[in-house]
Design a protein around this motif. Structure first.
Motif, short mmCIF file in Angstrom:
data_model
loop_
_atom_site.label_atom_id
_atom_site.label_comp_id
_atom_site.label_asym_id
_atom_site.label_seq_id
_atom_site.Cartn_x
_atom_site.Cartn_y
_atom_site.Cartn_z
N GLY A 106 0.82 -1.21 0.00
CA GLY A 106 0.00 0.00 0.00
C GLY A 106 0.85 1.25 0.00
O GLY A 106 2.08 1.20 -0.16
N GLY A 107 0.20 2.39 0.17
CA GLY A 107 0.91 3.67 0.22
C GLY A 107 0.91 4.37 -1.13
O GLY A 107 0.43 3.83 -2.13
N VAL A 159 -0.34 -9.93 -8.32
CA VAL A 159 -0.04 -10.86 -7.22
C VAL A 159 -0.18 -10.12 -5.88
O VAL A 159 -0.82 -10.61 -4.95
CB VAL A 159 1.40 -11.43 -7.36
CG1 VAL A 159 1.85 -12.16 -6.10
CG2 VAL A 159 1.48 -12.35 -8.57
N ASN A 160 0.38 -8.93 -5.80
CA ASN A 160 0.33 -8.19 -4.52
C ASN A 160 -1.09 -7.76 -4.18
O ASN A 160 -1.52 -7.90 -3.03
CB ASN A 160 1.29 -7.00 -4.55
CG ASN A 160 2.73 -7.45 -4.44
OD1 ASN A 160 3.00 -8.49 -3.81
ND2 ASN A 160 3.66 -6.73 -5.02
N ASP A 161 -1.81 -7.26 -5.16
CA ASP A 161 -3.17 -6.80 -4.85
C ASP A 161 -4.09 -7.96 -4.48
O ASP A 161 -5.02 -7.79 -3.69
CB ASP A 161 -3.76 -6.02 -6.04
CG ASP A 161 -3.37 -4.54 -5.98
OD1 ASP A 161 -2.69 -4.15 -5.00
OD2 ASP A 161 -3.73 -3.79 -6.90
N GLU A 162 -3.81 -9.13 -5.05
CA GLU A 162 -4.69 -10.28 -4.76
C GLU A 162 -4.36 -10.97 -3.45
O GLU A 162 -5.05 -11.92 -3.06
CB GLU A 162 -4.63 -11.28 -5.92
CG GLU A 162 -5.39 -10.77 -7.13
CD GLU A 162 -5.13 -11.58 -8.38
OE1 GLU A 162 -4.51 -12.65 -8.30
OE2 GLU A 162 -5.55 -11.10 -9.46
N MET A 163 -3.33 -10.53 -2.76
CA MET A 163 -2.99 -11.18 -1.48
C MET A 163 -4.12 -11.08 -0.46
O MET A 163 -4.25 -11.92 0.41
CB MET A 163 -1.69 -10.58 -0.89
CG MET A 163 -0.43 -11.10 -1.51
SD MET A 163 -0.30 -12.89 -1.60
CE MET A 163 0.04 -13.33 0.11
N GLY A 180 -5.24 -3.56 12.73
CA GLY A 180 -4.43 -2.60 11.97
C GLY A 180 -4.91 -2.48 10.54
O GLY A 180 -4.93 -3.48 9.82
N ILE A 181 -5.32 -1.28 10.16
CA ILE A 181 -5.77 -1.10 8.77
C ILE A 181 -4.98 -0.01 8.03
O ILE A 181 -5.32 0.35 6.91
CB ILE A 181 -7.29 -0.80 8.68
CG1 ILE A 181 -7.68 0.41 9.53
CG2 ILE A 181 -8.10 -2.03 9.02
CD1 ILE A 181 -9.06 0.95 9.21
N THR A 182 -3.94 0.54 8.69
CA THR A 182 -3.09 1.49 7.96
C THR A 182 -2.30 0.69 6.92
O THR A 182 -2.21 -0.53 7.01
CB THR A 182 -2.12 2.20 8.92
OG1 THR A 182 -1.40 1.20 9.66
CG2 THR A 182 -2.88 3.11 9.88
N PHE A 183 -1.70 1.38 5.94
CA PHE A 183 -1.01 0.61 4.90
C PHE A 183 0.31 0.04 5.41
O PHE A 183 0.81 -0.96 4.91
CB PHE A 183 -0.82 1.46 3.63
CG PHE A 183 0.45 2.27 3.59
CD1 PHE A 183 1.65 1.71 3.17
CD2 PHE A 183 0.46 3.60 4.00
CE1 PHE A 183 2.82 2.46 3.13
CE2 PHE A 183 1.62 4.35 3.96
CZ PHE A 183 2.80 3.78 3.53
N TYR A 233 -3.69 5.28 2.02
CA TYR A 233 -3.76 5.24 0.56
C TYR A 233 -3.41 3.83 0.06
O TYR A 233 -2.35 3.29 0.35
CB TYR A 233 -2.82 6.29 -0.05
CG TYR A 233 -2.99 6.43 -1.54
CD1 TYR A 233 -4.02 7.21 -2.06
CD2 TYR A 233 -2.17 5.75 -2.42
CE1 TYR A 233 -4.21 7.31 -3.44
CE2 TYR A 233 -2.34 5.84 -3.79
CZ TYR A 233 -3.37 6.63 -4.28
OH TYR A 233 -3.54 6.72 -5.65
N HIS A 234 -4.31 3.24 -0.71
CA HIS A 234 -4.16 1.88 -1.26
C HIS A 234 -3.83 0.86 -0.17
O HIS A 234 -3.13 -0.14 -0.42
CB HIS A 234 -3.09 1.86 -2.37
CG HIS A 234 -3.24 0.70 -3.31
ND1 HIS A 234 -4.24 0.62 -4.24
CD2 HIS A 234 -2.55 -0.46 -3.44
CE1 HIS A 234 -4.14 -0.53 -4.90
NE2 HIS A 234 -3.11 -1.20 -4.42
N SER A 235 -4.32 1.10 1.06
CA SER A 235 -4.02 0.15 2.15
C SER A 235 -4.72 -1.18 1.89
O SER A 235 -5.94 -1.25 1.76
CB SER A 235 -4.50 0.72 3.50
OG SER A 235 -4.50 -0.34 4.44
#
Ligand SMILES: NC(=O)c1ccc[n+]([C@@H]2O[C@H](COP(=O)([O-])OP(=O)(O)OC[C@H]3O[C@@H](n4cnc5c(N)ncnc54)[C@H](O)[C@@H]3O)[C@@H](O)[C@H]2O)c1
Length: 389
Positions: A255-256, A288-292, A320-323, A331-333
């Protein structure tokens, strides 16, 4: 010497403070008037940034004067621009903020001035878009002013030490611009390296983001394979890593504002040129990262099956929901996306975050729960499960 810094956000303000602390007068220009007033009162708007409080107390309203008016910076001869470039819903770069800042800057630009851009954007942007906007709004020709690029390489929370110690690169639109910019930056950046062009300097920053994204995707994939094969990933990683091998850590994704965004700058550029095969790895790594979060949602469901209660009544809490741990940014967390996904799937999912109040959690459209009241806790930063009942 007086330097103007356009954009006093999370990246621009620490830079402005470091420049002021090196003995140079700084005019900080930011359209957010309230933020400018705060800075001029010596009140640091980014308290989580280590060391910034002291610098803003000492220099705010004195050596560092913040203003919402570009005209207040017209006496400066060096202008540093650090306002955001995001990607839009289709992952194309959104230059709207940058364009507006450059058009305003052009109106006060004079012959012989130096402009250095620090925002991360696709290679070629300084030479093409920035130069054209500045000439258009200033009425100057391109040979009338110097233009260069030096990427911001800070890390939120540690920006001051990064600016003072981490290697910084700078490159000009042309050779002379590079030399003039290098000499100006040398007055406040110790570890400075001149590269052959602005385009190379732009690529350096984007490359770093791509390297991180691809390697995190690799770690995530190897982690999943290890789980399937019954192998302890951390033990294997520990011994696999050496001088020529650096397997990253697995995660819920990336994220971030930086790492998940920068690969798109290259992917979209290659797609525009119809060179699709040049960016296959970058695109796949993004996927791959977004589908984790799908992978972790499934893991959470499997953990729920171990609890002797109907699924719909199991209280699941995401810790914890921060990125990223320790930084209150979303952002995009992927952790925030995971929590939302569990709720959308109809699970009794809640959130607890050390950096957020109950109200903060509700403002994100989620429900708050003390960890002790959950049946199942998932810590997305350590990828650990806990059962509290
Ligand atoms: N924050 C980081 O950790 C980080 C790290 C590396 C690189 N960067 C780079 O820095 C860029 C800026 O990031 P940030 O975190 O500082 O963003 P930010 O949102 O924290 O700050 C941007 C600032 O620019 C101001 N602004 C907007 N439009 C303006 C205009 N027309 N004129 C003057 N000021 C204007 C805003 O009011 C805001 O204060 C990023 O896009 C990225 O490329 C940031």
């Amino acid at each position: 010497m007086q330097i103007a810094i356009i954009g006093l956000g999370n990246a621009g303000l620490p830079l402005a403070a470091v420049v002021a602390d090196s003995g140079i007068d700084v005019v900080g220009v930011d359209i957010n008037e309230e933020r400018c007033n705060r800075i001029n009162r010596g009140d640091n708007p980014i308290p989580e940034e280590v060391g910034l409080d002291d610098l803003i107390k000492i220099h705010g309203g004195k050596r560092l004067v913040a203003t919402a008016k570009f005209e207040d910076a017209k006496g400066c001869k060096t202008f540093i621009v650090i306002v955001p470039v995001f990607v839009d819903a289709g992952y194309n770069p959104d230059f709207s903020i940058m364009k507006s800042a450059l058009l305003s800057l052009g109106k006060i630009l004079k012959k012989g001035d130096l402009v250095v851009l620090e925002t991360t954007f696709p290679p070629g942007t300084t030479e093409e878009m920035a130069e054209s906007l500045l000439t258009q709004s200033s009425g100057l020709s391109k040979s009338d002013f110097f233009l260069a690029y030096s990427p911001e390489r800070i890390m939120t929370g540690y920006s001051i030490s990064r600016l003072r110690e981490f290697p910084k690169v700078i490159g000009g639109r042309d050779e002379e611009s590079g030399i003039v910019a290098y000499q100006a930056y040398k007055k406040f950046i110790n570890n400075l390296h001149l590269v052959s062009s602005a385009r190379v300097a732009e690529m350096i920053k984007v490359m770093e983001g791509c390297y991180r994204d691809v390697n995190i995707a690799l770690a995530n994939e190897l982690f999943k394979i290890c789980q399937d094969l019954g192998v302890d990933f951390m033990e294997a990683r520990d011994k696999a890593n050496h001088q020529f091998c650096h397997i990253h850590l697995p995660s819920t994704g990336v994220g971030g504002h930086c790492i998940p965004v920068y690969p798109w700058f290259l992917i979209k550029e290659m797609e525009k040129r119809e060179h699709f095969s040049n960016c296959r790895l970058l695109r796949t790594s993004r996927e791959v990262n977004d589908e984790m979060i799908l992978y972790w949602a499934e893991k959470i469901l499997l953990q729920c099956l171990k609890i002797n209660k109907p699924l719909s009544s199991i209280k699941i809490c995401i810790k914890g929901i921060t990125f990223r741990a320790g930084v209150k940014e979303f952002y995009h967390s992927r952790n925030l996306a995971l929590a939302r996904m569990l709720v959308e799937k109809g699970l009794d999912a809640y959130v607890w975050d050390p950096l957020m109040s109950e109200q903060d959690v509700q403002n994100k459209g989620l429900r708050y729960l003390e960890p002790g009241k959950a049946d199942l806790l998932f810590d997305p930063f350590n990828l650990e499960f806990e059962y509290s009942n």
